[in-house]
Design an enzyme around this catalytic site. Structure first.
Site, short mmCIF file in Angstrom:
data_model
loop_
_atom_site.label_atom_id
_atom_site.label_comp_id
_atom_site.label_asym_id
_atom_site.label_seq_id
_atom_site.Cartn_x
_atom_site.Cartn_y
_atom_site.Cartn_z
N LYS A 1 0.86 -1.25 0.06
CA LYS A 1 -0.19 0.02 -0.02
C LYS A 1 0.82 1.29 0.24
O LYS A 1 2.11 1.14 0.69
CB LYS A 1 -1.00 0.06 1.32
CG LYS A 1 -1.84 1.16 1.14
CD LYS A 1 -2.93 0.95 2.56
CE LYS A 1 -3.86 2.02 2.53
NZ LYS A 1 -4.76 1.90 3.88
N SER B 1 -9.75 -0.22 7.11
CA SER B 1 -9.45 -0.33 5.79
C SER B 1 -8.63 -1.40 5.26
O SER B 1 -8.37 -1.75 4.11
CB SER B 1 -8.50 0.90 5.83
OG SER B 1 -9.23 2.02 5.60
N SER C 1 -9.76 2.04 2.87
CA SER C 1 -8.80 2.78 1.94
C SER C 1 -7.75 1.96 1.30
O SER C 1 -7.18 2.51 0.43
CB SER C 1 -8.00 3.84 2.80
OG SER C 1 -7.36 3.09 3.80
N1 GLN Z 1 -13.14 4.26 6.32
C1 GLN Z 1 -12.35 4.78 7.46
C2 GLN Z 1 -12.06 6.19 7.47
O1 GLN Z 1 -12.22 6.74 6.58
C3 GLN Z 1 -11.32 3.86 7.90
C4 GLN Z 1 -10.18 4.15 7.02
C5 GLN Z 1 -9.04 3.48 7.39
O2 GLN Z 1 -9.13 2.34 8.13
N2 GLN Z 1 -7.64 3.91 7.04
O3 GLN Z 1 -11.61 6.63 8.32
#
Ligand code: GLN
Length: 482
Positions: A79, A177, A153
């Protein structure tokens, strides 16, 4: 070549170890697959085909002399939030468009000199989002249906693994994410216990929540990639000095007598009926395999989302302060330093990053701190207590990973709250710091459904064993999409 893409990482590693296949051939197969599908998917911000081959060659040399660890030869997707030496690391943001780190993240250290890396995967900017649409480098598409999002994400990592652009990937999970994109793309994703994997070299989002986790084709691969990344690191003060067990040992021992609780609060009408059905089937499968299955309450889970969306923005508003045009990445020249900060941040950050910075700054400001930030921390404590209570009676908690299957691209981009609601099942474990894994439980509307299993702190061996049994009960066989 086709055949290679159907193997799990462990099977591939076995063939490399037995001398039936070179690491270079594996890297070539991954590169060819990237070439074939990347135009449709956009899983990567940066692909690194030459680098994959060079590093594969080096591992091949070492394979001949023995002593290569079983994960080293398996091409990996990383990532774009993890620092990679000499390879630009954008975090999905324009502000880091030209940022090239000088060192590899500690999580990559056990891959010898450097991993056989296929590329840096696409993501929501600074990991904020649930669909990978908040990337400055365009959205990633779901290999099951390219009109749909892969989740986020870590959507680029999930899509890449689901499409066979690499055998496995590292993602990061602050509030779901790793798990949610794994669920939406039909793969396995684990958020380990907070502190289990070093975050040195991970670009911070929410420092009390961020975890690095494996995204893989099955639970055995997940155990192996966790093995490769777990462990204490003096460079990360939040890294846990807890012994690393053998995550593959006992993986096939089954769930006889294991106490499994299905979380009532995460099985209500907010969750699509098809998703609930798959979750119940997997729980029934665990029962058939010998587990004692009951229902469990996490009474404060209803408030987890609200608490998360105060705490995470508060932390990100502080963490993103370092991107000021002076130390890292983009600088927009202007008259005077304040004007330069303002113009750089205005041009460099996307809409969601700006929204979170404002929300977080507001929640932390004097006069509002007690009403928002301090209150959210109290809720967090309640949630931790909920889990403590639940784990006094159950070994594993089960819920859906996400309230729905993959949604269409653009469906939620105009409504941040609808996007945030994607995270209702994922954030309780994040706030409590406990490990949670998503496994493909089956299909609904022809699309994959993830089922989440949660365990108490540092119980990954038991959690992986339960996930392996759940995966077998679900009988979902990975094959690259499309
Ligand atoms: N969807 C969540 C957010 O937008 C989690 C994101 C993540 O785990 N990096 O914060």
């Amino acid at each position: 070549m086709e055949g290679l893409l159907n193997l799990t990482a462990r099977e591939l590693s076995g063939k490399i170890g037995a001398g039936e296949l070179s690491v270079r051939e594996a890297a070539e197969a991954a590169n060819a697959r990237v070439e074939e599908v990347e135009g449709d998917l956009n899983s990567f911000v940066t692909t690194t085909p030459e680098l994959a081959l060079t590093r594969a060659g080096r591992v091949d040399e070492r394979v001949r002399n023995g002593g290569v660890k079983p994960w080293e030869g398996v091409p990996l997707v990383v990532k774009d939030v993890l620092s990679t030496r000499g390879v630009r690391t954008t975090c999905g943001s324009k502000i880091l468009e030209d940022f090239t780190p000088l060192y590899d993240a500690s999580a990559l250290r056990s891959f010898g000199e450097s991993p056989v890396m296929v590329g840096k995967s696409n993501m929501d900017e600074f990991a904020m989002g649930s669909s990978t649409e908040n990337s400055a480098y365009g959205p990633t598409r779901n290999p099951w249906d390219t009109n749909r999002v892969p989740g986020g994400s870590s959507g680029g990592s999930a899509a890449a693994v689901a499409a066979g652009e690499g055998w496995w990937a590292l993602g990061t999970d602050t509030g779901g994410s790793v798990r949610q994109p794994a669920a939406l793309c039909g793969i396995v994703g684990l958020k380990p216990t907070y502190g289990r994997v070093s975050r040195y070299g991970l670009i911070s989002f929410g420092s009390s929540l961020d975890c690095i986790g494996p995204m893989t084709r099955d639970v055995r691969d997940c155990a192996l990639l966790l093995q490769a990344t777990a462990g204490h690191d003096p460079r990360d003060s939040t890294s846990a000095n807890v012994e690393v067990p053998d995550y593959l040992a006992g993986l096939e021992d089954g769930v006889e007598g294991l106490r499994v609780g299905v979380v009532t609060e995460l099985m209500d009408e907010r969750i699509d009926a098809g998703v609930r059905e798959v979750t119940s089937k997997v729980a029934a499968g665990l029962e058939a395999a010998g587990a004692e299955v009951g229902e469990v309450n996490l009474p404060h889970a209803y408030y987890a989302l609200e608490a998360y969306y105060i705490i995470a923005p508060a932390e990100v508003s502080s963490n993103l302060a370092r991107f000021d045009g002076v130390r890292y990445g983009l600088r927009v020249p202007a008259d005077g330093v304040h004007e330069m900060y303002r113009k750089t941040r205005e041009a460099g950050f996307g809409a969601e990053a700006k929204r979170r910075i404002m929300l977080g700054t507001y929640a932390l400001s004097s006069g509002y701190y007690d009403a928002y930030y301090a209150q959210a921390q109290k809720v967090r404590t309640k949630i931790i207590e909920d889990f403590r209570g639940a784990f006094s009676r159950y070994d594993v908690l089960v819920s859906p990973t996400s309230p729905s299957v993959a949604f269409e691209i653009g469906a939620k981009t105009d409504d941040p709250l609808a996007m945030y609601l994607q995270d209702i099942c994922a954030v309780p474990a994040s706030l409590a710091g406990v490990p949670a894994i998503s496994i493909p439980g089956g299909l609904s509307e022809g699309l994959p459904v993830g089922v989440q299993l949660m365990g108490d702190h540092f119980t990954e061996p038991m959690l992986l064993r339960a996930a392996r049994a759940a995966e077998q009960a679900a009988n979902f066989r990975f094959s690259p999409r499309p």
